[in-house]
Design an enzyme around this catalytic site. Sequence first.
Site, PDB file in Angstrom:
ATOM      1  N   GLU A 177      10.112   2.080  10.471  1.00 44.37           N
ATOM      2  CA  GLU A 177      11.276   3.111  10.164  1.00 44.37           C
ATOM      3  C   GLU A 177      10.420   4.435  10.169  1.00 44.37           C
ATOM      4  O   GLU A 177       9.829   4.621   9.138  1.00 44.37           O
ATOM      5  CB  GLU A 177      11.789   2.526   8.536  1.00 44.37           C
ATOM      6  CG  GLU A 177      13.234   3.266   8.437  1.00 44.37           C
ATOM      7  CD  GLU A 177      13.233   4.798   8.133  1.00 44.37           C
ATOM      8  OE1 GLU A 177      13.429   5.355   8.883  1.00 44.37           O
ATOM      9  OE2 GLU A 177      12.920   4.976   6.897  1.00 44.37           O
ATOM     10  N   CYS A 197      14.119  11.495   6.457  1.00 46.61           N
ATOM     11  CA  CYS A 197      13.955  11.041   7.923  1.00 46.61           C
ATOM     12  C   CYS A 197      15.324  11.261   8.780  1.00 46.61           C
ATOM     13  O   CYS A 197      15.311  11.595   9.733  1.00 46.61           O
ATOM     14  CB  CYS A 197      13.484   9.696   8.330  1.00 46.61           C
ATOM     15  SG  CYS A 197      13.887   8.517   6.951  1.00 46.61           S
ATOM     16  N   GLU A 255      10.072  16.850  14.497  1.00 42.65           N
ATOM     17  CA  GLU A 255      10.567  16.538  12.934  1.00 42.65           C
ATOM     18  C   GLU A 255       9.797  17.500  12.220  1.00 42.65           C
ATOM     19  O   GLU A 255       8.523  17.794  12.266  1.00 42.65           O
ATOM     20  CB  GLU A 255      10.255  15.093  12.542  1.00 42.65           C
ATOM     21  CG  GLU A 255      10.962  14.767  11.325  1.00 42.65           C
ATOM     22  CD  GLU A 255      10.660  13.364  11.081  1.00 42.65           C
ATOM     23  OE1 GLU A 255       9.251  12.774  11.131  1.00 42.65           O
ATOM     24  OE2 GLU A 255      11.630  12.617  10.427  1.00 42.65           O
ATOM     25  N   LYS A 268       1.100  -1.269   0.007  1.00 46.85           N
ATOM     26  CA  LYS A 268       0.036   0.022  -0.006  1.00 46.85           C
ATOM     27  C   LYS A 268       0.902   1.364   0.075  1.00 46.85           C
ATOM     28  O   LYS A 268       1.346   1.565   0.976  1.00 46.85           O
ATOM     29  CB  LYS A 268      -0.823   0.192   1.289  1.00 46.85           C
ATOM     30  CG  LYS A 268      -1.829   1.178   1.156  1.00 46.85           C
ATOM     31  CD  LYS A 268      -2.553   1.809   2.563  1.00 46.85           C
ATOM     32  CE  LYS A 268      -1.515   2.849   3.023  1.00 46.85           C
ATOM     33  NZ  LYS A 268      -1.419   3.956   2.105  1.00 46.85           N
TER      34      LYS A 268
HETATM   35  P1  NAD Z   1       2.091   8.886   7.566  1.00 47.94           P
HETATM   36  O1  NAD Z   1       2.802   7.941   8.482  1.00 47.94           O
HETATM   37  O2  NAD Z   1       0.984   9.427   7.907  1.00 47.94           O
HETATM   38  O3  NAD Z   1       1.898   8.274   6.040  1.00 47.94           O
HETATM   39  C1  NAD Z   1       2.830   7.331   5.646  1.00 47.94           C
HETATM   40  C2  NAD Z   1       2.145   6.008   5.253  1.00 47.94           C
HETATM   41  O4  NAD Z   1       1.422   5.425   6.278  1.00 47.94           O
HETATM   42  C3  NAD Z   1       1.119   6.299   4.088  1.00 47.94           C
HETATM   43  O5  NAD Z   1       1.084   5.043   3.245  1.00 47.94           O
HETATM   44  C4  NAD Z   1      -0.137   6.403   4.671  1.00 47.94           C
HETATM   45  O6  NAD Z   1      -1.143   5.984   4.113  1.00 47.94           O
HETATM   46  C5  NAD Z   1       0.002   5.389   5.976  1.00 47.94           C
HETATM   47  N1  NAD Z   1      -0.541   5.446   7.187  1.00 47.94           N
HETATM   48  C6  NAD Z   1      -0.990   6.659   7.709  1.00 47.94           C
HETATM   49  N2  NAD Z   1      -1.737   6.192   8.912  1.00 47.94           N
HETATM   50  C7  NAD Z   1      -1.842   4.963   9.085  1.00 47.94           C
HETATM   51  C8  NAD Z   1      -2.230   3.931   9.990  1.00 47.94           C
HETATM   52  N3  NAD Z   1      -3.003   4.546  11.226  1.00 47.94           N
HETATM   53  N4  NAD Z   1      -2.336   2.612   9.789  1.00 47.94           N
HETATM   54  C9  NAD Z   1      -1.665   2.191   8.727  1.00 47.94           C
HETATM   55  N5  NAD Z   1      -1.007   2.827   7.803  1.00 47.94           N
HETATM   56  C10 NAD Z   1      -1.241   4.338   7.868  1.00 47.94           C
HETATM   57  O7  NAD Z   1       3.126  10.026   7.216  1.00 47.94           O
HETATM   58  P2  NAD Z   1       2.592  11.458   6.264  1.00 47.94           P
HETATM   59  O8  NAD Z   1       1.116  11.897   6.797  1.00 47.94           O
HETATM   60  O9  NAD Z   1       2.770  10.942   4.727  1.00 47.94           O
HETATM   61  O10 NAD Z   1       3.659  12.403   6.784  1.00 47.94           O
HETATM   62  C11 NAD Z   1       3.710  12.838   8.034  1.00 47.94           C
HETATM   63  C12 NAD Z   1       4.725  12.849   8.830  1.00 47.94           C
HETATM   64  O11 NAD Z   1       5.522  11.519   8.762  1.00 47.94           O
HETATM   65  C13 NAD Z   1       6.050  13.855   8.347  1.00 47.94           C
HETATM   66  O12 NAD Z   1       5.914  15.290   8.586  1.00 47.94           O
HETATM   67  C14 NAD Z   1       7.258  12.990   8.860  1.00 47.94           C
HETATM   68  O13 NAD Z   1       7.646  13.515  10.308  1.00 47.94           O
HETATM   69  C15 NAD Z   1       7.261  11.642   8.656  1.00 47.94           C
HETATM   70  N6  NAD Z   1       7.610  10.797   7.843  1.00 47.94           N
HETATM   71  C16 NAD Z   1       8.422  10.164   8.001  1.00 47.94           C
HETATM   72  C17 NAD Z   1       9.108   9.414   6.922  1.00 47.94           C
HETATM   73  C18 NAD Z   1      10.344   8.730   7.079  1.00 47.94           C
HETATM   74  O14 NAD Z   1      10.948   8.393   6.302  1.00 47.94           O
HETATM   75  N7  NAD Z   1      10.802   8.229   8.250  1.00 47.94           N
HETATM   76  C19 NAD Z   1       8.564   9.331   5.745  1.00 47.94           C
HETATM   77  C20 NAD Z   1       7.330   9.966   5.490  1.00 47.94           C
HETATM   78  C21 NAD Z   1       6.656  10.816   6.565  1.00 47.94           C
END
Ligand code: NAD
Length: 479
Positions: free
Chosen positions: A249, A282, A382, A174
């Site tokens: 991660e 990240c 972050e 996904k």
């Molecule tokens: P997010 O964690 O909301 O989304 C990442 C993925 O997780 C997406 O595919 C999303 O659909 C899915 N997701 C979200 N909530 C979920 C849940 N409850 N259960 C299962 N899947 C879920 O991240 P975002 O909203 O895209 O970004 C927000 C923050 O996340 C950023 O500001 C940053 O701090 C962090 N981030 C970190 C990384 C990293 O590489 N460590 C990458 C992207 C975002």
Amino acid sequence: MIEKREFYIGGRWVSPATPNDLPVIDPSTEEPCAVISLGSEADTNAAVAAAKEAFPSWAFTAPAKRREYVEKILANYEARQEELARAISLEMGAPIDFARNSQAPCLPWHLKNFLTAFDSFEFLRPLGQHAPNDRIALEPVGVVGLITPWNWPMNQVTLKVIPALLAGCTMVLKPSELAPLSSLLFAEFVHDAGVPPGVFNLVNGDGPGVGSQLSGHKDVDMISFTGSTRAGAAITKNAADTFKRVCLELGGKGANLVFADADEKAVKRGVMHCFNNSGQSCNAPTRMLVERPIYDQAVEIAREVAENRKVASAHEPGNHIGPVVSEAQYNKIQGLIEKGIAEGARLVAGGLGRPEGLNRGYFVRPTVFADVTNEMTIAREEVFGPVLSIIPFDTEEEAVAIANDTIYGLTNYVQSQDGERRNRLARRLRSGMVEMNGQSRAAGSPFGGVKASGRAREGGHWGIEEFLDVKAISGWAAE
Ligand code: NAD
């Protein structure tokens, strides 16, 4: 407008059970550039069922055969890499040259490193000379749910799908609903490689929908997740009742310790690294800790670098930085810049609003704060935008204490010509990775963190192990 409403399930492109359109927004223009459909529980169930059905046969496919499929995925990438770079650039705003030179090439880089690790991987090992009839078998975990973010979309998809395939797992991917286009293309690479039906499946969706359905699904054995710490915690809780392995991660708040004896390019390098990918990494070194004797000079260099860092549309060629991914991220970053100012940090470059001349698109001004304390919100949270916090220090002890005083522990950085000090600090900094004097980690090095950065290890040998269970066998007949 690109129309991509279908999912890849059981080796075929299929329409969603219940159509639920979501536009994909081009962050450079704020205009829709594509439309996908968000999956429903019926789609998730169909994808998991296909993966479950394919598992027994895939798990026992000869390793050499699995390697062949992965090589074919690489060949398909090589034939279509320009398309992939364009998809990444459009969906998440990476400037096109950066998408070509840095984002898309993550796929072949990690894939080749996995193949190297795979070639010496022992799936069946002796326990030790003391136990001639014992064996340790490393066996695929089963059906895995792979949930990826938007910031390095192909990097993260490759770091999960390729080792899962090599390990003998079947899977449902996904991808981020913000950046689904590169993953849909990736699914074509897998399909055209002839990977057997059901081994790899893709369902688009959001976190509360397909994401949660996967993490709570009784037939999913493991979730591999990259994204926010918030979602990582939610997934862990939702996965508990079905005893899944959960590999996370998550975020980071990397410290970059710059000592007075650092090489002359260290500060510039650190600022550029922080702004790379518009600050959406990240492992970005977002807290620059500078030893007092060179503090004023470092702040001045950082100001100059930020003021000269060009920001422009992802569609323009060149080595500028692009927009951030979405309106929500833009607003979050603006809020944090506002907090930095309100809490008394000294704004030396950038600040609120868009860069001059850009009226549309989620463009953020490259921003530098000096005189930051580690208690301020900008030093603790972050930001995920091009925002650097500079903090002075007087002693090595103090620098270590500041660096480790965070919930995160992904990558820390050290800049010093003193080898003994570097080696000492490499062991004292509490993080999954330490990079020093601008040297990147080599091929096959594991990527991952500790604490709220999650404890996954991705890439190379360790990345394959993530997808394997250890089975202890006694009474093995001599061969
Ligand atoms: P997010 O964690 O909301 O989304 C990442 C993925 O997780 C997406 O595919 C999303 O659909 C899915 N997701 C979200 N909530 C979920 C849940 N409850 N259960 C299962 N899947 C879920 O991240 P975002 O909203 O895209 O970004 C927000 C923050 O996340 C950023 O500001 C940053 O701090 C962090 N981030 C970190 C990384 C990293 O590489 N460590 C990458 C992207 C975002």
